[in-house]
Design an enzyme around this catalytic site. Structure first.
Site, PDB file in Angstrom:
ATOM      1  N   GLU A  27       0.832  -1.214   0.000  1.00  0.00           N
ATOM      2  CA  GLU A  27       0.000   0.000   0.000  1.00  0.00           C
ATOM      3  C   GLU A  27       0.867   1.264   0.000  1.00  0.00           C
ATOM      4  O   GLU A  27       2.060   1.213   0.320  1.00  0.00           O
ATOM      5  CB  GLU A  27      -0.932   0.014   1.215  1.00  0.00           C
ATOM      6  CG  GLU A  27      -0.219   0.036   2.553  1.00  0.00           C
ATOM      7  CD  GLU A  27      -1.081   0.605   3.672  1.00  0.00           C
ATOM      8  OE1 GLU A  27      -1.568   1.737   3.538  1.00  0.00           O
ATOM      9  OE2 GLU A  27      -1.227  -0.095   4.696  1.00  0.00           O
ATOM     10  N   ASP A 140     -17.437   4.734  13.689  1.00  0.00           N
ATOM     11  CA  ASP A 140     -16.203   4.839  12.908  1.00  0.00           C
ATOM     12  C   ASP A 140     -15.573   3.463  12.809  1.00  0.00           C
ATOM     13  O   ASP A 140     -14.904   2.983  13.723  1.00  0.00           O
ATOM     14  CB  ASP A 140     -15.241   5.837  13.561  1.00  0.00           C
ATOM     15  CG  ASP A 140     -14.040   6.136  12.666  1.00  0.00           C
ATOM     16  OD1 ASP A 140     -13.852   5.408  11.670  1.00  0.00           O
ATOM     17  OD2 ASP A 140     -13.301   7.088  12.966  1.00  0.00           O
ATOM     18  N   LYS A 161      -3.349  -1.495  15.567  1.00  0.00           N
ATOM     19  CA  LYS A 161      -2.829  -0.663  16.661  1.00  0.00           C
ATOM     20  C   LYS A 161      -3.840  -0.543  17.783  1.00  0.00           C
ATOM     21  O   LYS A 161      -5.044  -0.635  17.564  1.00  0.00           O
ATOM     22  CB  LYS A 161      -2.537   0.745  16.125  1.00  0.00           C
ATOM     23  CG  LYS A 161      -1.205   0.857  15.444  1.00  0.00           C
ATOM     24  CD  LYS A 161      -0.667   2.289  15.581  1.00  0.00           C
ATOM     25  CE  LYS A 161       0.686   2.391  14.909  1.00  0.00           C
ATOM     26  NZ  LYS A 161       0.569   2.707  13.478  1.00  0.00           N
TER      27      LYS A 161
HETATM   28  N1  PSU Z   1      -2.688   1.722  10.716  1.00  0.00           N
HETATM   29  C1  PSU Z   1      -1.348   1.872  10.838  1.00  0.00           C
HETATM   30  N2  PSU Z   1      -0.664   2.484   9.833  1.00  0.00           N
HETATM   31  C2  PSU Z   1      -1.293   2.954   8.709  1.00  0.00           C
HETATM   32  C3  PSU Z   1      -2.709   2.766   8.595  1.00  0.00           C
HETATM   33  C4  PSU Z   1      -3.354   2.155   9.612  1.00  0.00           C
HETATM   34  O1  PSU Z   1      -0.791   1.462  11.832  1.00  0.00           O
HETATM   35  O2  PSU Z   1      -0.627   3.525   7.826  1.00  0.00           O
HETATM   36  C5  PSU Z   1      -3.417   3.233   7.351  1.00  0.00           C
HETATM   37  C6  PSU Z   1      -3.682   2.036   6.411  1.00  0.00           C
HETATM   38  O3  PSU Z   1      -3.557   2.481   5.078  1.00  0.00           O
HETATM   39  C7  PSU Z   1      -5.136   1.700   6.705  1.00  0.00           C
HETATM   40  C8  PSU Z   1      -5.714   3.070   6.946  1.00  0.00           C
HETATM   41  O4  PSU Z   1      -5.782   1.041   5.643  1.00  0.00           O
HETATM   42  O5  PSU Z   1      -4.702   3.756   7.681  1.00  0.00           O
HETATM   43  C9  PSU Z   1      -7.013   3.028   7.701  1.00  0.00           C
HETATM   44  O6  PSU Z   1      -7.593   4.291   7.697  1.00  0.00           O
HETATM   45  P1  PSU Z   1      -9.120   4.457   8.145  1.00  0.00           P
HETATM   46  O7  PSU Z   1      -9.134   4.110   9.606  1.00  0.00           O
HETATM   47  O8  PSU Z   1      -9.440   5.880   7.869  1.00  0.00           O
HETATM   48  O9  PSU Z   1      -9.929   3.498   7.305  1.00  0.00           O
HETATM   49 MN    MN Z   2     -12.753   5.896   9.850  1.00  0.00          MN
END
Ligand code: PSU
Ligand code: MN
Length: 307
Positions: A27, A140, A161
């Site tokens: 990614e 969320d 995390k």
């Molecule tokens: N968690 C991490 N590092 C990251 C991400 C999540 O420890 O870089 C990034 C990944 O690309 C994941 C995204 O898919 O954040 C999730 O974002 P959201 O919670 O807005 O869906």
């Molecule tokens: Mn979100």
């Protein structure tokens, strides 16, 4: 219109996929919004080298010039790492950025979409998105979880995390029918730490076993992905209680700053990086390398099955 019209795949990756050779997707949100410049630049190149050293072809994915690009040039990797006006594209954002031509980094969800479009079955990341703390009130929940429910890609991660509600994240994955496999572990890892206190559905001892689970899932006609939790190597694992305290501070800061929606994950990541200095960044880099290595081995084993 053929969805492939929106896809731009490098000749090397296209050939590897056509010949059933191992390919591992990567990614770009981890580059643009998950790690600081310039450490992300050396990381972006090194992680690709690790995949090559295992006999697989790396495929970093991003949205550039109104196309889903699978396989980036050195200049394009640089563009993502510098993060000058690079948006974050999850599933709902993709049609907008394909229309406007906005340069965007792909999350786990959008990288899975790009990988599936290109015929790639294995993807290595750092941590997945999930159900946020108090998600039962805010709703969320990362689109990553829905993507795992629908899109046939195996995602190798170091868990999620502690900024997330890991228990509810695993409950959500169960509801959506996503197998959660522990790579030589029985406990779902929590990114910086080897454990979370929550068990996985199955502990796999070998990459070959994971490849067979993927093949069996898709051969029996089940839609969606497989999630592999691969714990950070011992020498880089951080202390659980210490990280929990930093995460609590980060969540309080986000609350105070009124951050929400797609900005909350980058905000929390930046806060943690800033308040734990180089230690957490080194761990972040090493766990992602380890995921790339394991993902490449899974891709090699999956290719042997001739699916
Ligand atoms: N968690 C991490 N590092 C990251 C991400 C999540 O420890 O870089 C990034 C990944 O690309 C994941 C995204 O898919 O954040 C999730 O974002 P959201 O919670 O807005 O869906
Ligand atoms: Mn979100």
């Amino acid at each position: 219109m053929n969805p492939k019209a929106y896809l731009s795949v490098t000749p090397e990756i296209e050939k590897a996929v056509a010949e059933g050779k191992p390919v591992v997707a990567l990614e770009s949100t981890i580059l643009s919004h998950g790690m600081p410049w310039p450490e992300n630049k050396s990381f972006a190149h090194e992680i690709e080298q690790i995949i090559r050293a295992e006999g697989a072809v790396p495929a970093t994915i991003a949205v550039i010039g109104g196309k889903v690009k699978v396989g980036l040039t050195a200049e394009e990797l640089d563009l993502m790492c510098r993060n000058e006006n690079v948006a974050k594209a999850s599933r709902r954002d993709l049609p907008i950025y394909l229309t406007t031509g906005q340069t965007a980094a792909t999350t786990v969800a959008t990288t899975m979409i790009g990988a599936a479009m290109a015929g790639i079955h294995v993807f290595a990341t750092g941590g997945i998105g999930g159900v946020h703390r108090h998600g039962e009130v805010t709703m969320d929940i990362s689109a990553d979880l829905q993507e795992l429910a629908h899109t046939p890609v195996a995602v190798v991660c170091a868990g999620a995390k502690m900024i997330l509600d890991i228990g509810r994240t695993l409950e959500y994955l169960e509801t959506m029918g996503v197998p959660v496999i522990g790579m030589r572990t029985s406990d779902f890892p929590s990114f910086y730490c080897k454990t979370s206190g929550y068990g996985v559905d199955y502990r796999a001892e070998t990459e070959a076993e994971v490849a067979r689970i993927m093949a069996n899932k898709w051969n029996v006609g089940l839609a969606g992905g497989v999630l592999i939790g691969n714990p950070v190597p011992d020498e880089y694992a951080l202390d659980f209680d210490q990280m929990s305290a930093v995460v609590d501070q980060a969540l309080a800061a986000a609350d105070e700053a009124g951050v929400h929606g797609k900005n909350i994950t980058p905000f929390l990541l930046a806060y943690i990086a800033e308040h734990t200095g180089g230690t957490s960044l080194a761990t972040n880099i090493q766990l992602a390398y380890h995921n790339a290595r394991v993902a490449a081995r899974i891709a090699v084993e999956y290719a042997k099955l001739g699916q």
